[in-house]
Write an enzyme that holds these catalytic residues in place. Structure first.
Site, PDB file in Angstrom:
ATOM      1  N   SER A   1      -0.093   8.199  -2.543  1.00 47.49           N
ATOM      2  CA  SER A   1      -0.147   9.219  -1.497  1.00 47.49           C
ATOM      3  C   SER A   1      -1.424   9.141  -0.681  1.00 47.49           C
ATOM      4  O   SER A   1      -1.429   9.414   0.522  1.00 47.49           O
ATOM      5  CB  SER A   1      -0.011  10.605  -2.128  1.00 47.49           C
ATOM      6  OG  SER A   1      -1.032  10.827  -3.094  1.00 47.49           O
TER       7      SER A   1
ATOM      8  N   THR B   1       1.206  11.050 -10.869  1.00 47.71           N
ATOM      9  CA  THR B   1      -0.126  10.675 -10.436  1.00 47.71           C
ATOM     10  C   THR B   1      -0.103  10.625  -8.920  1.00 47.71           C
ATOM     11  O   THR B   1       0.348   9.668  -8.331  1.00 47.71           O
ATOM     12  CB  THR B   1      -0.531   9.309 -11.007  1.00 47.71           C
ATOM     13  OG1 THR B   1       0.373   8.331 -10.540  1.00 47.71           O
ATOM     14  CG2 THR B   1      -0.497   9.313 -12.509  1.00 47.71           C
ATOM     15  N   GLY B   2      -0.497  11.713  -8.276  1.00 48.32           N
ATOM     16  CA  GLY B   2      -0.671  11.728  -6.826  1.00 48.32           C
ATOM     17  C   GLY B   2      -1.867  10.865  -6.547  1.00 48.32           C
ATOM     18  O   GLY B   2      -2.990  11.245  -6.800  1.00 48.32           O
ATOM     19  N   THR B   3      -1.634   9.684  -6.037  1.00 48.08           N
ATOM     20  CA  THR B   3      -2.472   8.530  -6.359  1.00 48.08           C
ATOM     21  C   THR B   3      -3.059   7.842  -5.147  1.00 48.08           C
ATOM     22  O   THR B   3      -2.486   7.891  -4.073  1.00 48.08           O
ATOM     23  CB  THR B   3      -1.591   7.506  -7.105  1.00 48.08           C
ATOM     24  OG1 THR B   3      -1.121   8.104  -8.274  1.00 48.08           O
ATOM     25  CG2 THR B   3      -2.289   6.232  -7.415  1.00 48.08           C
ATOM     26  N   THR B   4      -4.158   7.137  -5.378  1.00 44.96           N
ATOM     27  CA  THR B   4      -4.604   6.069  -4.480  1.00 44.96           C
ATOM     28  C   THR B   4      -4.880   4.837  -5.345  1.00 44.96           C
ATOM     29  O   THR B   4      -5.703   4.890  -6.255  1.00 44.96           O
ATOM     30  CB  THR B   4      -5.873   6.450  -3.711  1.00 44.96           C
ATOM     31  OG1 THR B   4      -5.660   7.681  -3.020  1.00 44.96           O
ATOM     32  CG2 THR B   4      -6.228   5.364  -2.694  1.00 44.96           C
TER      33      THR B   4
END
Length: 219
Positions: free
Chosen positions: A149, A19-22
């Site tokens: 990220s 999960t390239g996440t915020t």
């Protein structure tokens, strides 16, 4: 993947789901607001556009997931199981600090094998709303926290926009604007925004759809 902003362990394996996440959490008087984007990727491909990265650990305690999707969910599942037993033994709900310690201990124990960062937030009768970061085996309580990220793009915004004593609605707006800004800049964050508000009264779930996201100057 839920690609964390500061990943731990080895580099991601080819095809691993992240999960390239915020992710974000904010305290207010009487509770907390947590939020996340919903994009999950494997390499260059988006494999899930609407994944909920806010995972319940107990009735009024949640964690926000980033890093490897499998690793982060495994840590959350282990922590939820331990907290369920803890609550049964004590015959009362566990404290948010206890939940954060459980997550911290699991993350540190398996730090060489996992690529995951979990942010823990919730409400209990002793301390009210609380937000804890658990990165790298540390445990820090903060009035608000960001991760993933996408967080690298919004440090300046959240530092400038945060105000002590915000209302629940102001915290939801603050969280929504911050995550939407990150989604507009970070290619690994996207989809919809999930929001959870946790108070003594219970848990309120909301979803901000793509056409409802705030618009900014660069768009």
């Amino acid at each position: 993947m839920l690609r964390a902003g500061a990943p731990t362990g080895d580099l991601p394996r080819a095809g691993e789901v992240h999960t390239g996440t915020t992710i974000m959490a904010v305290e207010f008087d009487g509770g907390v607001v947590m939020g996340s984007d919903s994009r999950v990727s494997a390499g260059e491909a988006v494999v899930n556009r609407v994944f909920d990265k806010l995972s319940p650990l107990h009735e009024r305690i949640y964690c926000a997931l980033s890093g490897s999707a499998a690793d982060a969910q495994a840590v959350a599942d282990m922590a939820a199981y331990q907290l369920e037993l803890h609550g049964i033994e004590l015959e009362e709900p566990p404290l948010v600090l206890a939940a954060a310690n459980v997550v911290r201990n699991i993350s540190y124990k398996y730090r060489e094998d996992l690529s995951a960062h979990l942010m823990v937030a919730g409400w209990d009768q002793r301390e009210g709303g609380q937000v804890y970061g658990t990165l790298g085996g540390m445990l820090t309580r903060q009035p608000f926290a960001i991760g993933g990220s996408g967080s690298t793009f919004i440090y300046g915004y959240v530092d400038a926009a945060y105000k002590p004593g915000m209302s629940p609605e102001e915290c939801r707006r603050f969280t929504t604007d911050a995550i939407a800004l990150a989604m507009s800049r970070d290619g690994s964050s996207g989809g919809v925004i999930y929001l959870v508000t946790i108070t003594a009264a219970g848990v309120d779930h909301r979803v901000i759809l793509g056409n409802e996201l705030p618009k900014f100057y660069d768009e």
